[in-house]
Motif scaffolding. Structure first.
Motif, PDB file in Angstrom:
ATOM      1  N   PHE A 198      54.191  -6.173  60.109  1.00  0.00           N
ATOM      2  CA  PHE A 198      52.943  -5.938  60.994  1.00  0.00           C
ATOM      3  C   PHE A 198      52.172  -5.569  59.440  1.00  0.00           C
ATOM      4  N   LEU A 199      50.587  -6.112  59.331  1.00  0.00           N
ATOM      5  CA  LEU A 199      50.375  -5.353  58.054  1.00  0.00           C
ATOM      6  C   LEU A 199      49.167  -4.905  58.999  1.00  0.00           C
ATOM      7  N   CYS A 200      48.501  -3.379  58.912  1.00  0.00           N
ATOM      8  CA  CYS A 200      48.124  -2.898  59.735  1.00  0.00           C
ATOM      9  C   CYS A 200      46.833  -2.317  58.794  1.00  0.00           C
ATOM     10  N   VAL A 201      45.637  -1.835  59.109  1.00  0.00           N
ATOM     11  CA  VAL A 201      44.396  -1.081  58.898  1.00  0.00           C
ATOM     12  C   VAL A 201      43.485  -0.638  59.273  1.00  0.00           C
ATOM     13  N   ASP A 202      42.976   0.591  59.408  1.00  0.00           N
ATOM     14  CA  ASP A 202      42.030   1.498  60.149  1.00  0.00           C
ATOM     15  C   ASP A 202      40.744   0.509  59.809  1.00  0.00           C
ATOM     16  N   GLU A 203      40.209  -0.067  60.262  1.00  0.00           N
ATOM     17  CA  GLU A 203      39.155  -0.807  60.294  1.00  0.00           C
ATOM     18  C   GLU A 203      38.278  -0.482  61.334  1.00  0.00           C
ATOM     19  N   GLU A 204      37.361   0.193  61.301  1.00  0.00           N
ATOM     20  CA  GLU A 204      36.571   0.951  62.513  1.00  0.00           C
ATOM     21  C   GLU A 204      34.956   0.311  62.392  1.00  0.00           C
ATOM     22  N   VAL A 252      34.737   4.907  59.064  1.00  0.00           N
ATOM     23  CA  VAL A 252      36.205   4.155  58.627  1.00  0.00           C
ATOM     24  C   VAL A 252      36.323   2.836  58.540  1.00  0.00           C
ATOM     25  N   SER A 253      36.266   2.744  57.385  1.00  0.00           N
ATOM     26  CA  SER A 253      35.911   1.136  57.004  1.00  0.00           C
ATOM     27  C   SER A 253      36.908   0.892  55.268  1.00  0.00           C
ATOM     28  N   ARG A 254      37.874  -0.071  55.800  1.00  0.00           N
ATOM     29  CA  ARG A 254      39.238  -0.083  54.321  1.00  0.00           C
ATOM     30  C   ARG A 254      38.351  -1.524  53.445  1.00  0.00           C
ATOM     31  N   MET A 255      37.749  -1.575  54.352  1.00  0.00           N
ATOM     32  CA  MET A 255      37.155  -3.166  53.644  1.00  0.00           C
ATOM     33  C   MET A 255      36.690  -3.097  51.789  1.00  0.00           C
ATOM     34  N   PRO A 256      36.754  -4.467  51.535  1.00  0.00           N
ATOM     35  CA  PRO A 256      36.691  -4.211  49.294  1.00  0.00           C
ATOM     36  C   PRO A 256      35.242  -4.599  50.298  1.00  0.00           C
ATOM     37  N   VAL A 263      32.515  -6.792  51.466  1.00  0.00           N
ATOM     38  CA  VAL A 263      31.946  -7.305  52.653  1.00  0.00           C
ATOM     39  C   VAL A 263      31.217  -6.776  53.297  1.00  0.00           C
ATOM     40  N   ALA A 264      30.439  -6.568  54.018  1.00  0.00           N
ATOM     41  CA  ALA A 264      29.135  -6.413  54.130  1.00  0.00           C
ATOM     42  C   ALA A 264      29.656  -5.470  55.715  1.00  0.00           C
ATOM     43  N   ASP A 265      28.799  -3.902  55.650  1.00  0.00           N
ATOM     44  CA  ASP A 265      29.381  -3.292  56.491  1.00  0.00           C
ATOM     45  C   ASP A 265      28.734  -3.128  57.850  1.00  0.00           C
ATOM     46  N   LEU A 266      29.612  -2.515  58.925  1.00  0.00           N
ATOM     47  CA  LEU A 266      29.431  -2.700  60.669  1.00  0.00           C
ATOM     48  C   LEU A 266      28.763  -0.975  61.154  1.00  0.00           C
ATOM     49  N   PRO A 267      27.804  -0.545  60.693  1.00  0.00           N
ATOM     50  CA  PRO A 267      28.008   0.609  61.466  1.00  0.00           C
ATOM     51  C   PRO A 267      28.644   1.278  62.144  1.00  0.00           C
ATOM     52  N   ALA A 315      30.700  -8.861  70.468  1.00  0.00           N
ATOM     53  CA  ALA A 315      31.132  -9.505  69.302  1.00  0.00           C
ATOM     54  C   ALA A 315      31.573  -8.109  68.521  1.00  0.00           C
ATOM     55  N   ARG A 316      30.784  -7.268  68.482  1.00  0.00           N
ATOM     56  CA  ARG A 316      31.811  -6.321  67.435  1.00  0.00           C
ATOM     57  C   ARG A 316      33.366  -6.024  67.065  1.00  0.00           C
ATOM     58  N   GLY A 317      33.910  -6.568  68.189  1.00  0.00           N
ATOM     59  CA  GLY A 317      35.645  -6.610  68.993  1.00  0.00           C
ATOM     60  C   GLY A 317      35.810  -8.076  67.499  1.00  0.00           C
ATOM     61  N   ALA A 318      34.899  -9.192  67.778  1.00  0.00           N
ATOM     62  CA  ALA A 318      35.309 -10.296  67.345  1.00  0.00           C
ATOM     63  C   ALA A 318      34.677 -10.320  65.596  1.00  0.00           C
ATOM     64  N   ALA A 319      33.568  -8.999  65.165  1.00  0.00           N
ATOM     65  CA  ALA A 319      33.884  -9.069  63.839  1.00  0.00           C
ATOM     66  C   ALA A 319      34.623  -8.878  63.661  1.00  0.00           C
ATOM     67  N   LEU A 320      34.825  -7.399  63.573  1.00  0.00           N
ATOM     68  CA  LEU A 320      36.351  -6.432  63.515  1.00  0.00           C
ATOM     69  C   LEU A 320      37.607  -7.586  63.188  1.00  0.00           C
ATOM     70  N   ALA A 321      37.720  -8.544  64.004  1.00  0.00           N
ATOM     71  CA  ALA A 321      39.027  -9.119  63.651  1.00  0.00           C
ATOM     72  C   ALA A 321      38.771  -9.991  62.846  1.00  0.00           C
ATOM     73  N   ALA A 322      37.708 -10.901  62.587  1.00  0.00           N
ATOM     74  CA  ALA A 322      37.441 -11.416  61.466  1.00  0.00           C
ATOM     75  C   ALA A 322      37.794 -11.141  60.343  1.00  0.00           C
ATOM     76  N   GLU A 323      36.923  -9.442  59.735  1.00  0.00           N
ATOM     77  CA  GLU A 323      37.956  -8.916  59.012  1.00  0.00           C
ATOM     78  C   GLU A 323      38.826  -9.046  58.539  1.00  0.00           C
ATOM     79  N   CYS A 324      39.741  -8.388  59.984  1.00  0.00           N
ATOM     80  CA  CYS A 324      41.079  -8.262  59.454  1.00  0.00           C
ATOM     81  C   CYS A 324      41.699  -9.223  59.379  1.00  0.00           C
ATOM     82  N   ALA A 325      41.302 -10.550  60.416  1.00  0.00           N
ATOM     83  CA  ALA A 325      42.420 -12.030  60.213  1.00  0.00           C
ATOM     84  C   ALA A 325      42.292 -12.353  58.147  1.00  0.00           C
TER      85      ALA A 325
END
Length: 416
Positions: free
Chosen positions: A134-140, A144-148, A151-155, A169-179
């Motif tokens: 498992f490669l885990c992250v807190d990406e809300e 709370v964001s751990r993106m480089p 990467v564009a910010d989500l509010p 759409a937000r969920g899909a974007a979060l998943a895209a960032e993680c993946a």
């Protein structure tokens, strides 16, 4: 042991390996016509028909093949230091055989570096011969964001919904960032109801201030992440939205009874669980009407009684970080890890300092050796963990640096 929340995972695993379908594709079945129905052959008198041989359970076989040390390792999610694998990361993977690694801002410098770090962690895990990682992250998004930085910010979730954003759409974007960076587990979304305006630890991380808004938006976000192939971990069960104390520094106390919780805090979690959410994070909150002594993450009454038995959840249960003040001020790291497993949790987060990880691992091994944690109980958690990894098709393949410009266009397209 399979209950309703583990059934979707096992079905997905079977579909993926017997039909060629991806984990979230629909498999169409058609009942045979009456004309096509097979006519059973007569059985000769006095000859019994042998019972069919049951198909072997590949997950059970995988669990049985692990040593006790490997099984205990699967229960641990380790935090590491640095932007490349150091001694602590190598020990967590090679020696502790941790089931997961979690990364924070301290581990992220750039898009290329983050992709390389996760690729290196997977390579270490593969070389060690461990179960998939498992490669885990807190990406809300938002607070709370751990993106480089590229990467564009989500509010934050609250502002996103108030501005008319689509939670799916937000969920899909979060998943895209993680993946894009190789993460397969996201400790998101927050299903807390922000009912106390003085609560700052949750605040705008919540989708709303009422149960209905959080239920509708939170579940839509959760299901979109599932459909995109990233494991969402809904949090912070049984609800951190009506607290004043920040559990990072102290133990929050909630005095509400079961009925009040079911009407408000628990409503989003119940909906997500009923919809097949694969994982839940339990908070370090003292729910005095449920267990006046132990925080929820260490409480059999909350994890086994409420979450598993009453709400029927049989997916993977994570603790919040055991190094947080709400736990560490009262319990030693080793005892906290053992109590969490005794309560019914599957995976313990140890996000800071390698000595904490070593203490948790040592205490869990000792508890199994002494019989305090039975092998049956240990296998139960390992089975859930490995089943979830199989259902989502984890791999130890390398992470290719993403096209950040394309990822940003995908994120910006969902902004309200």
């Amino acid at each position: 042991m399979t209950k309703r929340n583990l059934v979707p995972l096992l079905l997905l695993f079977v579909f993926a390996f017997t039909t060629g379908c991806g984990p979230w594709e629909t498999v169409q079945t058609t009942a045979p016509s009456q004309a096509a129905e097979a006519v059973p052959s007569p059985t000769p008198t006095g000859v019994s028909t042998p019972a069919p041989t049951p198909e072997p359970d590949p997950i059970a076989q995988q669990v049985a093949a692990l040593s006790t040390e490997e099984k205990v390792g699967q229960l641990l999610v380790a935090g590491i230091e640095g932007t490349s694998p150091g001694d602590d990361a190598r020990w967590a993977i090679r020696e502790a055989r941790a089931g997961g690694i979690i990364l924070f801002g301290r581990n992220v410098a750039s898009a290329g570096q983050l992709a390389q770090l996760n690729s290196d962690l997977k390579a270490l895990n593969s070389a060690a011969g461990n179960a998939l990682l498992f490669l885990c992250v807190d990406e809300e998004g938002g607070m709370v964001s751990r993106m480089p930085p590229e990467v564009a910010d989500l509010p934050s979730a609250y502002d996103f919904i108030r501005s008319g954003g689509d939670p799916a759409a937000r969920g899909a974007a979060l998943a895209a960032e993680c993946a894009a960076f190789g993460f397969n587990v996201d400790f998101a979304p927050s299903l807390d109801v922000w009912s106390n305006p003085q609560n700052t630890v949750i605040g705008r991380r919540a989708f709303g201030t009422d149960a209905q808004t959080v239920t509708e938006a939170g579940t839509a976000c959760t299901y979109a992440m599932m459909n995109a192939g990233v494991i969402p971990v809904v949090k912070h069960f049984p609800g951190h939205g009506d607290t004043l104390t920040d559990s990072h520094v102290g133990l929050p106390v909630v005095e509400k009874g079961r009925e009040a919780l079911l009407e408000n805090e628990l409503a989003p979690f119940r909906a997500a669980i009923d919809g097949g959410a694969p994982a839940v994070m339990v908070a370090h909150i003292l729910m005095t009407q449920l267990d006046p002594q132990r925080p929820a993450s260490l409480s059999p009454a909350v994890v086994t009684g409420l979450l598993r038995e009453e709400l029927g959840f049989d997916g993977v249960v994570f603790t919040d970080d055991l190094t947080m003040g709400a736990v560490s001020q009262t319990y030693g790291m080793g005892e906290a890890a053992v109590l969490a497993v005794e309560a019914g949790c599957d995976m313990a987060l140890v996000c800071h300092r390698s000595d904490n990880l070593k203490a948790a691992r040592s205490a869990l091994l000792e508890a199994v050796d002494s019989g305090r944690i039975s092998m049956e109980r240990l296998d139960e958690s390992v089975y859930r963990i490995l089943a979830l990894k199989a259902a989502y098709g984890l791999s130890d393949g390398p992470v290719v640096a993403p096209d950040v410009a394309a990822l940003n266009r995908e994120i910006e397209a969902v902004l309200p």
